[in-house]
Structure formats: structure tokens, C-alpha cells
Enzyme design. Structure first.
Site, PDB file in Angstrom:
ATOM      1  N   GLY A  83       0.808  -1.216   0.000  1.00  0.00           N
ATOM      2  CA  GLY A  83       0.000   0.000   0.000  1.00  0.00           C
ATOM      3  C   GLY A  83       0.841   1.267   0.000  1.00  0.00           C
ATOM      4  O   GLY A  83       2.079   1.239  -0.113  1.00  0.00           O
ATOM      5  N   HIS A 113       9.568 -15.594  10.495  1.00  0.00           N
ATOM      6  CA  HIS A 113       8.595 -14.814  11.266  1.00  0.00           C
ATOM      7  C   HIS A 113       9.252 -13.761  12.160  1.00  0.00           C
ATOM      8  O   HIS A 113       8.576 -13.055  12.898  1.00  0.00           O
ATOM      9  CB  HIS A 113       7.757 -15.774  12.118  1.00  0.00           C
ATOM     10  N   LYS A 151      10.826 -10.368  13.545  1.00  0.00           N
ATOM     11  CA  LYS A 151      10.571  -8.952  13.289  1.00  0.00           C
ATOM     12  C   LYS A 151      11.616  -8.125  14.026  1.00  0.00           C
ATOM     13  O   LYS A 151      11.577  -7.983  15.252  1.00  0.00           O
ATOM     14  CB  LYS A 151       9.172  -8.540  13.775  1.00  0.00           C
ATOM     15  N   ASP A 174      21.384   1.944  12.203  1.00  0.00           N
ATOM     16  CA  ASP A 174      22.668   2.207  12.846  1.00  0.00           C
ATOM     17  C   ASP A 174      22.765   1.414  14.142  1.00  0.00           C
ATOM     18  O   ASP A 174      22.754   0.202  14.104  1.00  0.00           O
ATOM     19  CB  ASP A 174      22.865   3.709  13.060  1.00  0.00           C
TER      20      ASP A 174
END
Length: 552
Positions: free
Chosen positions: A128, A217, A219, A224
Site C-alpha cells: 500500500g 517470522h 521482526k 545504525d
């Protein structure tokens, strides 16, 4: 004498069992299976097979820890460093975020100011406008790096799941191809493909359903030396109205280096996206679904464990050098001045432990730590556990039912489940999770543990719920001293099929404990533990319904 000998005999019994207390629980469980009540419980569990293969857990073998909790240590969770590196940080460098919007805006800000690296690990990148804005921010930062005088060492590394990232004609790959084509020397896009999806299975299982076999899976969002750890994916709903959890670690180079190396290691055993939208493995690397499965998993295990062990070795060498020089009175060793200004690095009052779970590669660190936390929670302690998809492994459920702490489990109501209203088979998934919760709560009631184990639901109009984690309150404490935050959902897929990572955050700092307390929503008399059953989500306080009538 007989009374005094009782505890000794009990300890000897535990010592004879292969896994101590967990072994005793397994033994008693086997004995109870031969009783009529055990048969009744098995018959209720057998109906879970109707939900296979997407949701049903096979009964996993409990992986017993080879260590114990040491309450006399500086903090009682230092045993975790027997498995993973321990990063001591100041709580002033940690900020708990509360809303999807705050998460999204912080990511854009961090990308724009990055000078050395942007490292991203997620299930997928959406297609999107909000996701495109993130890609545009990365592109602008890459352009600025090329305009700087001298050669640029700025790098972008992105790790996604192959099946989820390739779904549909417009997908994560097509979103990232412009970056690869413009900056081929600076951008790397790795697509992890589970070794379990191969052969006839790969050819027969259609798109979307093939994602149930196993996923990348993890995340992690890194800029930096700053790191955002979360359970949120990179998709518009996670930036607007899908509630998750997020913690921001600032100026933490050791932690940033560790997760950079972890993402690189997984990337090395993943398919590499090419500018023409094809994929190929790195030269000399075993292919995940065309090559030998055992050989591939051994290579992957070695690469990931190299990262973990190298970080632990660096810390051990640093500790030995530091303490050796201090004991010898080395005048070159920096001395801390209690009256020094704010430029001096503050003493750590918080410890970060990265917990990795990659069962396809034989890595089960997160599972071992989670089981130990559930096992060792003392009477009077409180454990809060949240998951957007209530499908605890049998081992976790047995520990919840068989230990002494109080539990409050927050799960998504059907209306805020991400699959609610979906077409086809996916539309039935929210009802399936209600059914699983019903089965679990029936066991709670059969054991008479309703006052110790409580289930509650998150409900908020126009929102969905994806938060997962654990908070531990020691007996007598009103604030948590430990939380788990990251990608695992505590379910079968998280433990057995997917690649997962989270961190255990242990803190002695009351301000950070208060942040974690408010993250749970248990603050100011308005949380899920109060009579009104409210759960804090950002600035709003949506109501949490307890579906007790349904479960009973």
C-alpha cells in the site's frame, strides 16, 4: 527423623528422573492418562485434530533445561546467559512504544537519519501507500549516502519470507525491486524458504496454504545502533489500527551488531532476490528445497549458532580482561567518577537476552527459556501472557495448569482476529481459536483453577489484535521485572515450524518497570487485572470481554 527425611526422599526422587521437576510432571501425566479423567481429557483434546494442519499442535516432547534459576545472583534470571549473550544496558536507552502510528513514524524518522545501516527482518512488506512511503525513505537515504564525499559504506539488508513475500502479482518482491536495480551494491534482499516445503508437497499446496508449512517470522527493525523489536509486520494495518507491541533500544551497538549478524546469517541460507525478480542461492550454499534437507539444516544451524556463540565469547573475553586488569590495579583502566557529568556511559540496570527459536534447524533456545520461566514461577507470582492467536503448545498448557503462579491470558476476541470476515477457509479461523480457548478453559474448570488461571479477550471497534508477550511479576511486587517481546505467539507453529526471535528484558529500574506495566495496560486501575477488565491500547482504553459464559 521421618519428617526430616521427607524432603530428602523427594529430592532423590527428582534426581532419579531424567529431567527433574519436568520429568515428574510428565510421569504424573502418563499415570493420569490411565485414569477415567485422563481418558475424558484425551477425548476432548482429540477433537482438536479437526483443525489440522493449520492450527493443531501435536503433543511436543518437553525440552527440559539443563540449568536452574539462581535467586541469590545479582538478578535471578542470570541463568539465561548460559544459553545466549547477555547485554547490559541503561534503562534510559529503552523506550516502550504504545501505538501503531508511533511505531510507523519512528521507523521513518530512523531510516531518514541512518548513516551506516538499515537492517529489516519481517514476515513481509505490504503493497500500500504507507509501505511505499517506507521504501521511498530508504531510497532517499541511499541517494544521500551516494552524494557524500568518498565511497559510501551505507548498507540496506532486508530479510522476508519467500512464500508470503511472493504472494500475488504485486508483492513484497515487486515493492523492493526498484531499490535493487538502482543500488545493487548497497541493497540485499533475502527471502527465506523453509526446507520443509519441498517435493510433491511444494507442488500440490496452493498459495497462502503453503505458508502453514513454515515461515521466516522474525521482526527486527534496525537503524545504525538503534533497534526496534516488535511482533508487527510491515503492512498498513500494523501502522494504523492493528495493536501490537514495540520496544525501542537506543544507542545499543552490541545489540544492533548481534541482530545484524543474525539477519545476515539467515540471509546467507536464504534465496537472494535478483534485479530481474529471479532468486538464487549464494555460491556454494545448499538449496533449501532442491538440495539435501539434512545438509541444509546443518549449515543453517551452524551459521546461526556461530552468531550466538561468537557474541558470548566476545563477552566472556571482555569480562575476563576487565576483571583481570581491575584486580591488578591497572592505572590505564577507566575509573568511574561518581561526580562525573552526563557524558559518561551509565551503569547497566537492565539486561537484554536474545532468545532464538528455529526448530527446523534444531535451535530451541526460546522454548527452553519460556518453559523454565513458566516452571519456576513461584507461588504468589503473576504471569500475564498475550497472544493474537491462542494455540499454546501442549507443553506450555500443561505448565500453566501444573505450576503455582497466577496467570492472566489475553487473547483476541473473534471480531479483532486478523482473519475475521475473511473469505473461504480463513474465515473460520477465528471460530477455531475460540474453540481451542473453550477446550483449554474447560480443563481449567475441571481442575478447579478458575481463580488462578483467567482468560480474557481484547475487543476494540475498528481494530485488530496482534500483540504477543509475557510479563512476570514476582510475588509481592506490583511491577514486572521481566518481559518477553518479539515474534513468537507461544503456539505450535512458533515452536516447531517458523523462525522466531524475541528478547527477554530484565530490569531493576522502576521507571522502566512502570513503562512495561503500562504496556500491559495494568496501570492506574484500568488494566486487564481489574474488575472492569480494560486493556490499554495506545491512548484509548478499549474494553476486554471475558467470555466466561461461553467457556463454561
Amino acid at each position: 527423623m521421618a519428617a526430616a527425611g521427607g524432603p530428602v526422599l523427594w529430592r532423590r526422587l527428582l534426581g532419579l528422573l531424567p529431567h527433574g521437576r519436568l520429568g515428574l510432571a510428565a510421569l504424573l501425566g502418563r499415570l493420569s492418562d490411565r485414569l477415567p479423567l485422563g481418558r475424558d481429557r484425551r477425548s476432548r483434546r482429540s477433537s482438536w485434530l479437526l483443525l489440522a494442519p493449520l492450527l493443531t499442535p501435536a503433543v511436543p516432547q518437553v525440552t527440559a533445561p539443563s540449568f536452574c534459576v539462581c535467586p541469590e545472583a545479582a538478578h535471578r534470571f542470570q541463568w539465561i546467559r548460559n544459553l545466549v549473550p547477555e547485554f547490559g544496558v541503561s534503562s534510559s536507552h529503552i523506550r516502550v512504544l504504545s501505538s501503531p502510528t508511533e511505531f510507523y513514524e519512528l521507523m521513518k524518522e530512523q531510516i531518514k537519519t541512518a548513516k551506516q545501516r538499515v537492517v529489516v527482518a519481517s514476515l513481509y512488506l505490504g503493497t500500500g501507500l504507507l509501505e511505499q512511503e517506507l521504501v521511498d525513505c530508504i531510497e532517499e537515504t541511499l541517494e544521500r549516502s551516494l552524494q557524500a564525499s568518498g565511497p559510501s559504506d551505507f548498507r540496506v539488508s532486508i530479510l522476508l519470507d519467500f512464500t508470503r513475500g511472493s504472494r500475488g502479482r504485486k508483492n513484497s518482491r515487486t515493492m523492493l525491486l526498484p531499490l535493487l536495480r538502482r543500488f545493487p551494491e548497497q541493497v540485499r534482499v533475502s527471502l527465506f524458504h523453509t526446507p520443509n516445503l519441498r517435493g510433491l508437497l511444494k507442488r500440490l499446496i496452493p498459495e497462502r496454504f503453503n505458508e502453514t508449512i513454515g515461515l521466516q517470522h522474525i521482526k527486527v527493525y534496525l537503524f545504525d545502533d538503534n533497534v526496534i523489536l516488535s511482533g508487527a509486520n510491515l503492512s498498513d494495518s500494523y501502522f494504523t489500527n492493528r495493536q501490537d507491541r514495540y520496544v525501542f533500544l537506543q544507542d545499543s551497538p552490541e545489540i544492533a551488531d548481534f541482530f545484524t549478524e543474525l539477519v545476515d546469517a539467515i540471509g546467507d541460507v536464504s534465496l537472494q532476490l535478483q534485479p530481474d525478480d529471479t532468486v538464487q542461492m549464494m555460491e556454494g550454499m545448499v538449496h533449501p528445497y532442491q538440495g539435501d534437507k539434512t545438509a541444509y539444516c546443518e549449515v543453517a544451524n551452524r551459521r546461526v549458532m556461530e552468531v550466538i556463540n561468537a557474541a558470548r565469547t566476545r563477552q566472556e573475553l571482555h569480562s575476563q580482561t576487565f576483571h583481570g586488569r581491575r584486580s591488578e590495579g591497572d592505572p590505564l583502566l577507566p575509573q568511574r567518577d561518581p561526580n562525573a557529568g552526563g557524558d559518561q556511559k551509565p551503569e547497566p540496570d537492565t539486561w537484554i537476552y536474545p532468545l532464538i527459536q528455529m526448530k527446523p534447524f534444531g535451535i530451541q533456545i526460546d522454548e527452553r527459556v519460556t518453559e523454565t520461566l513458566l516452571t519456576e514461577a513461584e507461588r504468589g507470582a503473576r504471569i500475564y501472557l498475550t497472544t493474537g492467536y491462542f494455540n499454546l503448545t501442549q507443553a506450555y498448557m500443561d505448565l500453566v495448569l501444573g505450576t503455582r503462579a497466577e496467570y492472566q491470558i489475553l487473547l483476541a476476541s473473534p471480531e479483532v482476529n486478523g482473519f475475521f470476515g475473511a473469505k473461504g477457509v480463513a474465515g473460520a479461523i477465528p471460530a477455531a481459536y475460540v474453540y481451542i480457548a473453550h477446550q483449554f478453559y474447560s480443563e481449567v474448570c475441571c481442575l478447579g483453577q478458575q481463580d488462578r488461571v483467567r482468560l480474557q479477550e481484547y475487543s476494540r471497534n475498528g481494530w485488530t489484535f496482534h500483540a504477543k508477550g509475557l510479563w512476570l511479576y514476582l510475588a509481592g511486587s506490583s511491577l514486572p521485572c521481566l518481559t518477553l517481546i518479539g515474534s513468537p505467539n507461544f503456539g505450535y507453529r512458533s515452536v516447531h515450524r517458523d523462525l522466531e526471535a524475541q528478547v527477554a528484558i530484565v530490569t531493576e529500574n522502576r521507571d522502566l518497570q512502570q513503562q512495561l506495566h503500562q504496556d500491559l495496560g495494568a496501570g492506574e486501575g484500568k488494566g486487564i487485572c481489574t474488575q472492569h477488565l480494560l486493556y490499554r491500547a495506545g491512548a484509548a482504553l478499549p474494553q476486554v470481554r471475558r467470555r466466561v459464559v461461553v467457556y463454561i
